[in-house]
Design a protein around this motif. Structure first.
Motif, PDB file in Angstrom:
ATOM      1  N   ARG A   1       0.821  -1.224   0.000  1.00 50.66           N
ATOM      2  CA  ARG A   1       0.000   0.000   0.000  1.00 50.66           C
ATOM      3  C   ARG A   1       0.850   1.267   0.000  1.00 50.66           C
ATOM      4  O   ARG A   1       0.349   2.356  -0.276  1.00 50.66           O
ATOM      5  CB  ARG A   1      -0.915   0.010   1.222  1.00 50.66           C
ATOM      6  N   PHE A   2       2.147   1.126   0.302  1.00 49.75           N
ATOM      7  CA  PHE A   2       3.031   2.286   0.347  1.00 49.75           C
ATOM      8  C   PHE A   2       3.693   2.575  -1.005  1.00 49.75           C
ATOM      9  O   PHE A   2       4.564   3.439  -1.090  1.00 49.75           O
ATOM     10  CB  PHE A   2       4.132   2.078   1.395  1.00 49.75           C
ATOM     11  N   ALA A   3       3.319   1.872  -2.053  1.00 50.68           N
ATOM     12  CA  ALA A   3       4.003   2.003  -3.343  1.00 50.68           C
ATOM     13  C   ALA A   3       3.992   3.428  -3.872  1.00 50.68           C
ATOM     14  O   ALA A   3       4.920   3.835  -4.587  1.00 50.68           O
ATOM     15  CB  ALA A   3       3.379   1.057  -4.374  1.00 50.68           C
TER      16      ALA A   3
ATOM     17  N   ARG B   1      10.192   2.002  -0.580  1.00 47.43           N
ATOM     18  CA  ARG B   1      11.151   0.893  -0.515  1.00 47.43           C
ATOM     19  C   ARG B   1      10.563  -0.267   0.280  1.00 47.43           C
ATOM     20  O   ARG B   1      10.728  -1.446  -0.083  1.00 47.43           O
ATOM     21  CB  ARG B   1      12.448   1.389   0.138  1.00 47.43           C
ATOM     22  N   ALA B   2       9.853   0.053   1.366  1.00 44.52           N
ATOM     23  CA  ALA B   2       9.241  -0.990   2.190  1.00 44.52           C
ATOM     24  C   ALA B   2       8.174  -1.756   1.415  1.00 44.52           C
ATOM     25  O   ALA B   2       7.926  -2.936   1.689  1.00 44.52           O
ATOM     26  CB  ALA B   2       8.640  -0.376   3.450  1.00 44.52           C
ATOM     27  N   ALA B   3       7.531  -1.097   0.438  1.00 42.52           N
ATOM     28  CA  ALA B   3       6.510  -1.782  -0.357  1.00 42.52           C
ATOM     29  C   ALA B   3       7.082  -3.025  -1.032  1.00 42.52           C
ATOM     30  O   ALA B   3       6.383  -4.028  -1.231  1.00 42.52           O
ATOM     31  CB  ALA B   3       5.933  -0.828  -1.403  1.00 42.52           C
ATOM     32  N   LEU B   4       8.357  -2.990  -1.378  1.00 40.84           N
ATOM     33  CA  LEU B   4       8.992  -4.140  -2.026  1.00 40.84           C
ATOM     34  C   LEU B   4       9.166  -5.311  -1.070  1.00 40.84           C
ATOM     35  O   LEU B   4       9.451  -6.433  -1.505  1.00 40.84           O
ATOM     36  CB  LEU B   4      10.360  -3.732  -2.593  1.00 40.84           C
ATOM     37  N   ASP B   5       9.023  -5.063   0.237  1.00 28.68           N
ATOM     38  CA  ASP B   5       9.155  -6.141   1.221  1.00 28.68           C
ATOM     39  C   ASP B   5       7.845  -6.861   1.476  1.00 28.68           C
ATOM     40  O   ASP B   5       7.792  -7.755   2.320  1.00 28.68           O
ATOM     41  CB  ASP B   5       9.705  -5.582   2.535  1.00 28.68           C
ATOM     42  N   ASP B   6       6.794  -6.466   0.774  1.00 32.77           N
ATOM     43  CA  ASP B   6       5.519  -7.163   0.925  1.00 32.77           C
ATOM     44  C   ASP B   6       5.654  -8.556   0.309  1.00 32.77           C
ATOM     45  O   ASP B   6       5.866  -8.691  -0.901  1.00 32.77           O
ATOM     46  CB  ASP B   6       4.412  -6.373   0.208  1.00 32.77           C
ATOM     47  N   PRO B   7       5.553  -9.608   1.105  1.00 25.34           N
ATOM     48  CA  PRO B   7       5.739 -10.973   0.553  1.00 25.34           C
ATOM     49  C   PRO B   7       4.671 -11.354  -0.458  1.00 25.34           C
ATOM     50  O   PRO B   7       4.850 -12.306  -1.218  1.00 25.34           O
ATOM     51  CB  PRO B   7       5.692 -11.866   1.800  1.00 25.34           C
TER      52      PRO B   7
ATOM     53  N   SER C   1       4.743  -9.087  -9.533  1.00 25.06           N
ATOM     54  CA  SER C   1       5.682  -8.493 -10.482  1.00 25.06           C
ATOM     55  C   SER C   1       5.230  -7.107 -10.936  1.00 25.06           C
ATOM     56  O   SER C   1       6.063  -6.250 -11.260  1.00 25.06           O
ATOM     57  CB  SER C   1       5.846  -9.416 -11.693  1.00 25.06           C
ATOM     58  N   ASP C   2       3.920  -6.864 -10.932  1.00 27.04           N
ATOM     59  CA  ASP C   2       3.429  -5.532 -11.319  1.00 27.04           C
ATOM     60  C   ASP C   2       3.905  -4.470 -10.341  1.00 27.04           C
ATOM     61  O   ASP C   2       4.255  -3.358 -10.738  1.00 27.04           O
ATOM     62  CB  ASP C   2       1.903  -5.539 -11.395  1.00 27.04           C
ATOM     63  N   LEU C   3       3.911  -4.817  -9.056  1.00 25.42           N
ATOM     64  CA  LEU C   3       4.402  -3.883  -8.041  1.00 25.42           C
ATOM     65  C   LEU C   3       5.868  -3.553  -8.286  1.00 25.42           C
ATOM     66  O   LEU C   3       6.291  -2.385  -8.261  1.00 25.42           O
ATOM     67  CB  LEU C   3       4.232  -4.483  -6.644  1.00 25.42           C
ATOM     68  N   VAL C   4       6.677  -4.577  -8.549  1.00 27.78           N
ATOM     69  CA  VAL C   4       8.108  -4.371  -8.765  1.00 27.78           C
ATOM     70  C   VAL C   4       8.341  -3.549 -10.028  1.00 27.78           C
ATOM     71  O   VAL C   4       9.157  -2.609 -10.029  1.00 27.78           O
ATOM     72  CB  VAL C   4       8.821  -5.740  -8.856  1.00 27.78           C
ATOM     73  N   LEU C   5       7.625  -3.877 -11.080  1.00 21.57           N
ATOM     74  CA  LEU C   5       7.775  -3.144 -12.335  1.00 21.57           C
ATOM     75  C   LEU C   5       7.380  -1.682 -12.164  1.00 21.57           C
ATOM     76  O   LEU C   5       8.012  -0.784 -12.712  1.00 21.57           O
ATOM     77  CB  LEU C   5       6.917  -3.806 -13.405  1.00 21.57           C
TER      78      LEU C   5
END
Length: 452
Positions: free
Chosen positions: A368-370, A379-385, A389-393
């Motif tokens: 939700r912090f994206a 940066r913490a959004a990337l730690d969501d398990p 791939s859409d989030l990372v992209l």
């Protein structure tokens, strides 16, 4: 994954070949196969900005063996400083042809909590080089028989290093006599230290005299000493020394009313917890009492415990003092997720980045912090398990956190290969653990690193 080999080979117009970035990324890639690592080790030149890369990267038994066999001394020395190297394979360095490597191995043998292979101390004690024998002679776990043999070593520095009080009390008279007449000044100094009687404890001084001492160090010790009666210690409540009053205020036997009546001053920065909290803070009732205290340093002290009961964690997590909550996040495994993320988001002290390693940091919902304005939270959004791939992209082009997104193994495969051709992201893409070994080898080919 589509083949962009043509792009990497430079057949397209405007395509770059950032060899330095590829090499630098591979050096920090945590998923290097042994064959790729072997090629990097054989490379004549690697990027200088990735220094000591072998000291902190993960190393399994295969990788450790490759480094042990490396012809470059600097590789073997860096390996010795890597706490994750395989202990059994590392033991081969006890017979390394270079004395400097063997000496460092002997010096670091028990470091990082590493297990010492059976017989290894004895092997090093028989080394041909005195520096190696001297290093192992200083090891606390050296068997007494081996230490006694080194006490008669041909090199004076080894004999001196081998001498301990335990050895001195158990060696035969002949060995002791030889050491007493040893001509080497280093041995003479070691023997003199052993013959100097241990300082006798000072006789216990009258508590009242200690409380009245003109020396603030004596008064401070009395204020802390549980052997000094409470009513007598409380005479120090108006002591002119801030340190004395502070130590007094943290005595275990005081009531909260007595504690609050002392005009103590809370200093800035970290502090040493009182002994009773350090020794018994793991006991639930001790933890509850300290956490409920009006004394902020007692609450900060108990927050340093690695494990605490749930009710104590809840109380400390809602504390009015910022450093109680921060200390809880830095030290306690039970610190709540929301608090750890909050502290990570804006604390600027030295340990802020380590909060991401807290066991309660990575949780579903961080995505939700994206789009959050705070780059740390993005940066913490990337730690969501559960992030996909859409989030990372989506975060790959973020100027603040894009590097981390490109290194994320959830980055779509085609996009990962494309990023290898973009100078600004080539290093991060090469560091991505999802990069196939075939592509790793192709990068090394293009960078001019020969096949092993």
């Amino acid at each position: 994954m589509h083949d962009v080999g043509g792009d990497l080979d430079g057949h397209g117009d405007g395509v770059h070949r950032p060899a330095e970035e590829w090499l630098g990324g591979l050096m920090v890639n945590p998923a290097l196969p042994g064959a790729v690592l072997a090629r990097l080790l054989a490379a004549e030149r690697l990027p200088g900005h990735v220094s000591s890369w072998l000291t902190w990267r993960p190393l399994d038994a295969e990788a450790t063996a490759l480094l042990v066999a490396s012809p470059r001394i600097e590789h073997r020395l860096q390996l010795l400083e890597n706490g994750r190297a395989d202990a059994d394979v590392l033991a081969r360095l006890a017979r390394d042809p270079e004395p400097r490597v063997r000496a460092v191995y002997a010096a670091l043998l028990g470091d990082f909590g590493r297990r010492i292979p059976e017989g290894m101390l004895e092997t090093l004690a028989e080394d041909s080089h005195p520096r190696v024998r001297r290093m192992v002679a200083s090891h606390r776990s050296l068997p007494l028989a081996t230490r006694a043999r080194l006490a008669g070593d041909a090199d004076g520095s080894v004999r001196a290093a081998a001498l301990t009080r335990e050895l001195w009390e158990q060696v035969p008279d002949g060995v002791r006599d030889a050491l007493l007449t040893d001509p080497d000044p280093r041995v003479q100094q070691a023997v003199a230290r052993l013959l100097t009687p241990a300082s006798e404890p000072e006789p216990e001084t009258d508590p009242e005299l200690r409380v009245q001492s003109p020396d603030p160090r004596v008064r401070c010790a009395a204020a802390e000493d549980p052997g000094v009666p409470t009513d007598l210690a409380l005479r120090l409540a108006t002591d002119p020394d801030d340190g004395v009053r502070l130590v007094l205020s943290m005595r275990e036997d005081l009531t909260e009313e007595q504690r609050s009546a002392i005009p103590y001053v809370v200093p800035g920065g970290y502090h040493t917890p009182p002994r009773w909290v350090m020794e018994r803070g793991h006991e639930p009732e001790v933890a509850r009492r300290a956490a409920a205290s009006g004394h902020v340093l007692l609450r900060r002290s108990i927050a340093m415990q690695p494990h605490l009961p749930g009710d104590v964690v809840d109380r400390l997590a809602g504390d009015e003092d910022f450093f109680v909550k921060l200390t809880l996040c830095e030290s306690c495994a039970q610190a709540p997720h929301e608090l750890v993320v909050e502290m990570y988001s804006y604390w600027h002290g030295l340990k802020w980045s380590f909060l991401r390693a807290h066991p309660n940091f990575a949780r579903p919902g961080l995505a939700r912090f994206a789009d959050h304005p705070n780059p740390r939270l993005r940066r913490a959004a990337l730690d969501d398990p559960e992030g996909d791939s859409d989030l990372v992209l989506r975060l790959a082009d973020d100027p603040a956190v894009g590097t981390w997104a490109v290194r994320d193994p959830r980055l779509p495969a085609d996009e990962l290969l494309r990023r290898l051709t973009v100078p600004a992201s080539a290093l991060a893409a090469a560091a991505n653990p999802a990069l196939p070994p075939t592509e790793m080898h192709r990068l090394l080919d293009l960078a001019g690193v020969p096949r092993v």
